[in-house]
Write a protein that holds these residues in place. Structure first.
Motif, short mmCIF file in Angstrom:
data_model
loop_
_atom_site.label_atom_id
_atom_site.label_comp_id
_atom_site.label_asym_id
_atom_site.label_seq_id
_atom_site.Cartn_x
_atom_site.Cartn_y
_atom_site.Cartn_z
N ASN A 360 9.75 -0.67 -5.41
CA ASN A 360 9.79 -0.58 -3.94
C ASN A 360 8.43 -0.25 -3.36
O ASN A 360 8.03 -0.80 -2.34
CB ASN A 360 10.80 0.49 -3.52
CG ASN A 360 12.19 -0.10 -3.36
OD1 ASN A 360 12.39 -1.03 -2.59
ND2 ASN A 360 13.15 0.42 -4.11
N ASP A 363 6.04 -3.20 -3.88
CA ASP A 363 6.47 -4.26 -2.96
C ASP A 363 5.91 -4.00 -1.56
O ASP A 363 5.30 -4.87 -0.94
CB ASP A 363 8.02 -4.27 -2.95
CG ASP A 363 8.56 -5.40 -2.11
OD1 ASP A 363 7.84 -6.42 -1.96
OD2 ASP A 363 9.70 -5.28 -1.60
N ASN A 364 6.09 -2.75 -1.07
CA ASN A 364 5.57 -2.39 0.25
C ASN A 364 4.05 -2.54 0.31
O ASN A 364 3.50 -3.06 1.28
CB ASN A 364 5.91 -0.93 0.58
CG ASN A 364 7.37 -0.77 0.96
OD1 ASN A 364 8.08 -1.76 1.13
ND2 ASN A 364 7.82 0.47 1.09
N GLY A 423 14.21 0.23 1.64
CA GLY A 423 13.42 0.49 0.42
C GLY A 423 13.02 1.94 0.26
O GLY A 423 13.28 2.56 -0.77
MG LIG Z 1 10.09 -2.03 1.24
#
Ligand SMILES: [Mg+2]
Ligand SMILES: Nc1ncnc2c1ncn2[C@@H]1O[C@H](COP(=O)(O)OP(=O)(O)O)[C@@H](O)[C@H]1O
Length: 457
Positions: A360, A363-364, A423
């Motif tokens: 997560n 990904d961010n 997320g």
């Molecule tokens: Mg995210």
């Protein structure tokens, strides 16, 4: 707590006994003294009666039978007896000559004058304090002699003291009994309460199957245990029903969602370059987002599930593996992933939680990382916690946004195309489920530094 209770009870018993026994001891002391004195006086009068006949007639020594009685009495009572005739000359008296003049002893003079008397005086013969009882020997109206009983004054005190000591031994025994019964009593109350406390903590920690023993302890504790058990059964029922509902709902939602996506895909092939193609493509994206949301919500409801107990994992190994997974996407976006960490670092995490946390955060970070920038993943060991840092060189967030980002469904001003807004809430929930924490802060390079603290095993 148990020890304190025992101490208080023993203290109270001690005080009560002290308040009662100290005046009692003083009283007993005077009563005991009086009793001993009265007994000696009575004995003196009885002896005077016995020697009367011997003195009045012959004016000589009492018969040997009577002397034997007196000697036995002296031995038994630890006293000395002196008998004189009317002139004050000794007729009987161990340690004295028969005929010795006793008129220099004031008590004998008093007794010969017809006055029984008791008291204490220094004895020049014995060199100690002497307690005496002297009485006249009467024959009708005339005084025919005197009887004196003496004893060492301290022997009376000794007897009184031994009485008092016995009283205090009883006091000590009473305190010991109080201590033992207090310990037993408090043990029988606090033990079940401690167990109940342990059950409550276990329940608070998420073990809904925990039950208290309803058969131990006093009635109040037993009824408390019953209430606790009713409460935890009800809680377990509610939670399991709710979980079942969440599972069923997500399953029920998935099926029509898959059907919807298939229809949209078929629509896209039918249109193929025609008008509305962009709308259909956007509709497919939204459907995918909806699918991810449902997966995310399902995941959150499972993390809420307290049955997910933390396990020990090697966070360094997880980071290495996930970095490798993200590498192709990163290089496609011209972002370099730099990993700084020791070869191995053990932490506590819920099963699969560490992977999802890293995914997560990366990904961010990749969503905002500009081309040519560096994405740093670092593991720091601080005190007894391990901190995972995922640092990007993107636009960053304001301090308020750093906190808001953890709200469910919140998405920033430049939301990522594939995001659902869940997320970071999943990250925080996973971290906290294993006793850790998560927050965002600004990095020195201006981007975001996402930090997750893990507990060490
Ligand atoms: Mg995210
Ligand atoms: N590294 C980051 N840099 C800038 N903004 C971020 C970063 N990480 C998260 N955010 C902001 O926080 C929001 C919430 O993140 P998240 O909970 O992961 O949801 P999602 O990624 O699905 O949008 C994101 O939409 C984004 O605006």
């Amino acid at each position: 707590m148990r020890f304190r209770f025992t101490l208080v009870l023993v203290g109270v018993v001690f005080l009560v006994l002290l308040v009662q026994d100290v005046p009692l001891a003083a009283h007993l002391q005077s009563v005991e003294r009086d009793r001993l004195v009265t007994k000696l006086e009575r004995d003196a009068f009885i002896l005077a009666g016995r020697v009367e006949e011997a003195l009045e007639g012959t004016n000589g020594a009492p018969d040997p039978g009577l002397l034997g009685v007196i000697e036995r009495y002296e031995d038994a009572e630890q006293v000395n007896v002196v008998v004189t005739d009317a002139t004050g000359a000794a007729v009987f008296g161990p340690g004295f000559d028969i005929g010795e003049d006793f008129t220099n002893r004031p008590e004998i003079v008093e007794a010969l004058a017809g006055r029984p008397n008791t008291g204490e005086r220094d004895s020049s013969t014995l060199g100690t304090e002497l307690f005496f009882v002297a009485v006249p020997v009467l024959s009708g109206d005339s005084i025919v002699g005197a009887v004196r009983i003496t004893t060492v004054a301290s022997s009376i005190d000794d007897q009184v003291r031994s009485r008092i000591i016995r009283l205090f031994i009883v006091l000590v025994i009473a305190i010991a009994i109080a201590a033992v019964s207090a310990a037993v009593l408090s043990w029988s109350v606090t033990r079940p309460l401690q167990r109940l406390t342990a059950s409550t903590s276990a329940l608070a920690g998420g073990d809904l199957s925990v039950r208290a023993d309803e058969r131990v302890g006093p009635p109040e504790v037993r009824s408390l245990s019953r209430s606790f058990n009713d409460m935890s059964s009800r809680l377990e029922q509610l939670v399991s029903r709710q979980r079942a509902f969440a599972g069923t709902a997500s399953h029920q939602l998935r099926t029509p969602l898959t059907a919807l996506r298939l229809r949209l895909e078929s629509l896209a092939t039918q249109i193929d370059g025609g008008p509305g193609e962009a709308d259909v493509a956007a509709a497919i994206d939204e459907t995918d987002r909806l699918g991810r949301m449902i997966e995310g919500l399902l995941l959150l409801s499972r993390v809420d599930d307290a049955a997910v107990a933390p396990v020990t994992v090697d966070l360094a190994a997880v980071v290495a593996e996930r970095a490798e997974y993200w590498e192709p996407l990163a290089s496609e976006r011209e972002v370099r992933i730099a990993v700084e960490m020791p070869a191995s670092l053990l932490v506590r995490a819920v099963p699969g939680g560490a992977e999802q946390i890293v995914d997560n955060l990366v990904d961010n970070a990749l969503d905002v990382a500009p081309a040519g920038s560096v994405l740093t993943i670092r593991l720091d060991l601080a005190d007894d916690a391990v901190a995972l840092h995922v640092i990007d060189q993107g636009p960053g967030l304001t301090p308020e946004e750093c906190e808001r980002a953890f709200e469910r469904f919140w998405r920033g001003s430049t939301p990522s195309p594939g995001g659902s807004g869940l997320g970071l809430s999943i990250v925080r929930q996973l971290a906290e489920a294993a006793g850790g924490a998560a927050h965002l802060q600004l990095s020195d390079s201006g981007g975001v530094d996402a930090v997750v603290a893990f507990r060490q095993p």
